[in-house]
Design a protein around this motif. Structure first.
Motif, PDB file in Angstrom:
ATOM      1  N   UNK A 168       0.808  -1.213   0.000  1.00 44.42           N
ATOM      2  CA  UNK A 168       0.000   0.000   0.000  1.00 44.42           C
ATOM      3  C   UNK A 168       0.846   1.270   0.000  1.00 44.42           C
ATOM      4  N   UNK A 169       2.146   1.122   0.299  1.00 47.64           N
ATOM      5  CA  UNK A 169       3.057   2.268   0.307  1.00 47.64           C
ATOM      6  C   UNK A 169       3.774   2.424  -1.030  1.00 47.64           C
ATOM      7  N   UNK A 170       4.124   1.290  -1.637  1.00 47.28           N
ATOM      8  CA  UNK A 170       4.896   1.292  -2.874  1.00 47.28           C
ATOM      9  C   UNK A 170       4.048   0.832  -4.053  1.00 47.28           C
ATOM     10  N   UNK A 183       3.278  10.361 -15.455  1.00 45.56           N
ATOM     11  CA  UNK A 183       2.649  11.316 -14.535  1.00 45.56           C
ATOM     12  C   UNK A 183       2.776  10.890 -13.073  1.00 45.56           C
ATOM     13  N   UNK A 184       3.742  10.028 -12.764  1.00 42.38           N
ATOM     14  CA  UNK A 184       3.846   9.485 -11.409  1.00 42.38           C
ATOM     15  C   UNK A 184       4.926  10.217 -10.618  1.00 42.38           C
ATOM     16  N   UNK A 185       4.578  10.588  -9.403  1.00 45.33           N
ATOM     17  CA  UNK A 185       5.540  11.187  -8.489  1.00 45.33           C
ATOM     18  C   UNK A 185       5.586  10.382  -7.192  1.00 45.33           C
ATOM     19  N   UNK A 186       6.761  10.349  -6.601  1.00 41.82           N
ATOM     20  CA  UNK A 186       6.912   9.732  -5.284  1.00 41.82           C
ATOM     21  C   UNK A 186       6.284  10.644  -4.232  1.00 41.82           C
ATOM     22  N   UNK A 219       9.833   5.286   1.086  1.00 39.27           N
ATOM     23  CA  UNK A 219      10.174   6.139  -0.060  1.00 39.27           C
ATOM     24  C   UNK A 219       9.440   5.609  -1.281  1.00 39.27           C
ATOM     25  N   UNK A 220       8.117   5.610  -1.200  1.00 42.13           N
ATOM     26  CA  UNK A 220       7.309   5.006  -2.249  1.00 42.13           C
ATOM     27  C   UNK A 220       6.485   5.997  -3.018  1.00 42.13           C
ATOM     28  N   UNK A 221       5.609   5.444  -3.875  1.00 39.43           N
ATOM     29  CA  UNK A 221       4.704   6.261  -4.682  1.00 39.43           C
ATOM     30  C   UNK A 221       3.279   5.743  -4.581  1.00 39.43           C
ATOM     31  N   UNK A 261      -2.561  11.510  -5.082  1.00 37.62           N
ATOM     32  CA  UNK A 261      -1.943  10.337  -5.715  1.00 37.62           C
ATOM     33  C   UNK A 261      -2.294  10.287  -7.198  1.00 37.62           C
ATOM     34  N   UNK A 262      -1.368   9.800  -7.992  1.00 38.72           N
ATOM     35  CA  UNK A 262      -1.543   9.811  -9.444  1.00 38.72           C
ATOM     36  C   UNK A 262      -2.747   9.003  -9.917  1.00 38.72           C
ATOM     37  N   UNK A 263      -3.192   8.013  -9.138  1.00 32.31           N
ATOM     38  CA  UNK A 263      -4.358   7.213  -9.537  1.00 32.31           C
ATOM     39  C   UNK A 263      -5.634   7.672  -8.849  1.00 32.31           C
ATOM     40  N   UNK A 264      -5.557   8.787  -8.126  1.00 33.80           N
ATOM     41  CA  UNK A 264      -6.710   9.298  -7.396  1.00 33.80           C
ATOM     42  C   UNK A 264      -6.616   8.916  -5.925  1.00 33.80           C
TER      43      UNK A 264
END
Length: 534
Positions: A60-62, A100-103, A203-205, A227-230
């Motif tokens: 759930x973190x990464x 479009x993904x950021x940590x 240190x995840x996304x 979060x990039x996926x909502x």
């Protein structure tokens, strides 16, 4: 659970809940409270983690490049990778990543972060054993897994294999979780690639980030709103350390927790009549087993191992200790898979076992030790085996501990006996189901093939290795099936270091108003879509 500990945990829930929510009341609608033993959570570094609790938290973190379907075996879904393609020669997989993904730190995620995460594990020697068996090692990993640009990952196979098996490793294991390389390296000390810091930090996304971990007490995850996926439905996920099943049962009945894991047989049975609660039976490819180290002089002798095979009360253990957690099974290949065979029907036979021990030079038995997790049902199984071993004259001292103390001794190959659970977590393919228990291509300590139970126990059969290697690339399904059957027959004849007792599954008890809750068989249960109907 002691009263002080219970009140301390309850106070934490109240503190983290919405203002005005009482501590001992229905859990907040935007927070998920999970009751579970956290004793085996020793590290949250994706490469170094061990135990299902760490795996679930990190899932759930990464984020990973792709995810396994929780219901349909062998089905993968896009995550960080928007697409992937296997070439015609089936020796290269090319992933195209989202842009479009950021940590959580705000750093952009790139293909180079994935490559760094994988190569880091090999450089540190702390992970990657489940991918080493496909031919990856410290010398070739940098050329086998590359990032030609920021949004492309190319994975080459060092030797002939089924690309779907590699996809399974990337989707369902710690080595496939993408770490923020820039953030991790900001915390590097003495060339550790940030390992010490990542043990207790993240240190995840993923859709949640770690905000608190107090060992053997509490883990708190906070929703990442942008979060990039909502954003996830739940604002927080709180894991409470509840090693006692009765405490979990009480907390469920009082609505203090939403999900309970690892409860005793008696408590699960008692809660099945409660209409407010539901149970989920989660399949697993793992097995419960008794393992011995063939580095030990006693257990090198096949006759001693044969005696042990007949000093286990298989039926009694499965009928009285493992309901809701295991079903009688005695083969290394999970039932229902191509090539699976009926059980051989081993039974407790102390007289036969004594004959074998006498022939091996132990007419009066011997003393030994059994390492086992302190949790139920493991310690209960070990106690039952301790009693049946005594019928053969074997005196076994039980040494309880956490995951590192128990399985760590196996990974170091410094143990006598272990009662444990292991194997192929998802059990979706006969090759990987057998691989985890019977395969050992390099029996040296330096090989570090940690995920291979045969290596841990120093069991090696060149013929079995060759049969399994050939089966992997055999195009004829019937010939492949025949090879899997032959492997099991040969394994039985050799009297291996691991005796399977039961096919593992998990029973989770949860509040019936949870929506979109699917307990994942690969220990990667994700909560981003879960919500409460209240």
């Amino acid at each position: 659970m002691r009263i002080g500990t219970f009140l301390k945990s309850a106070s934490l829930v109240a503190l983290l809940a919405c203002a005005g929510t009482p501590a001992l009341a229905e859990t907040p609608p935007d927070q998920l409270i999970v009751g579970v033993s956290l004793v085996n959570m020793l590290s949250l570094d994706p490469s170094a983690m061990s135990g299902r609790e760490s795996t679930e938290v990190n899932s759930n973190i990464y984020d990973s490049l792709l995810e396994t379907d929780p219901v349909e075996k062998g089905v993968f879904h896009p995550r960080l990778a928007s697409s992937w393609e296997v070439n015609d020669a089936r020796d290269t997989i090319t992933f195209k990543l989202r842009d479009d993904v950021k940590f959580h730190s705000g750093n952009p995620l790139s293909a180079k972060d994935f490559v760094w995460s994988v190569t880091r594990a090999f450089a540190l020697g702390i992970g990657g054993s489940n991918i080493r068996v496909f031919g990856y090692n410290e010398k070739n990993i940098a050329e086998m897994i590359t990032a030609p640009d920021d949004h492309t990952v190319v994975v080459r196979l060092p030797k002939a294999s089924d690309p779907d098996l590699i996809l399974g490793v990337i989707a369902g294991s710690g080595i496939g979780m993408v770490i923020d390389s820039k953030l991790a390296m900001e915390h590097e000390k003495n060339g550790d690639f940030g390992q010490a810091w990542l043990t207790t930090n993240s240190a995840g996304s993923g859709p949640f980030k770690l905000v608190r971990w107090q060992a053997n007490d509490t883990v708190v995850l906070q929703r990442v709103d942008d979060h990039w996926s909502g954003p996830a439905k739940m604002r927080r996920i709180i894991y409470r350390h509840m090693p006692e099943s009765q405490s979990q049962r009480l907390a469920l009945q009082r609505d203090d927790i939403d999900i309970a894991m690892g409860m005793s047989v008696a408590d699960v049975k008692a809660l099945q009549t409660d209409e407010k609660l539901a149970t989920a039976e989660v399949p697993s490819g793992n097995v419960y087993y008794l393992a011995v180290s063939m580095k030990d002089e006693k257990f090198k002798d096949q006759r001693v191992r044969l005696a042990l095979r007949h000093l286990i009360d298989y039926e009694g253990i499965n009928e009285t200790i493992l309901p809701f957690y295991g079903k009688l099974h005695q083969r290394p290949l999970s039932p229902g898979l191509p090539g699976s065979l009926p059980d051989p029907g081993y039974k407790l036979d102390a007289a036969f076992a004594k004959e074998q021990l006498a022939a091996a030079g132990y007419p009066n038995g011997f003393k030994t030790t059994i390492r086992v997790l302190a949790d139920s049902p493991f310690v209960n199984v070990a106690t039952a085996i301790q009693a049946s071993l005594a019928q053969g004259g074997i005196t076994a001292e039980i040494i309880t501990g956490n995951g590192d103390q128990t399985y760590g001794a196996m990974r170091d190959r410094k143990f006598e006996m272990v009662v444990g659970r292991g194997g192929d977590r998802n059990g979706s393919h006969p090759y990987t189901s057998l691989l985890s228990l019977v395969y050992n291509p390099n029996n040296t300590d330096e090989a570090k093939l940690y995920t291979l139970q045969a290596w841990r126990t120093s069991f090696q059969s060149k013929e079995i290795n060759e049969l399994l290697d050939a089966a992997l690339i055999e195009p004829d399904a019937e010939k492949q099936r025949a090879s899997y059957e032959k492997i099991q027959t040969l394994y039985e004849e050799l009297v291996p270091s691991i005796q399977v007792i039961s096919q593992s599954y998990d029973t989770v008890v949860y509040q019936a108003d949870l929506k979109n809750y699917i307990a994942h068989p690969y220990q990667t249960t994700r909560y981003r879509n879960l919500e409460k109907d209240r």
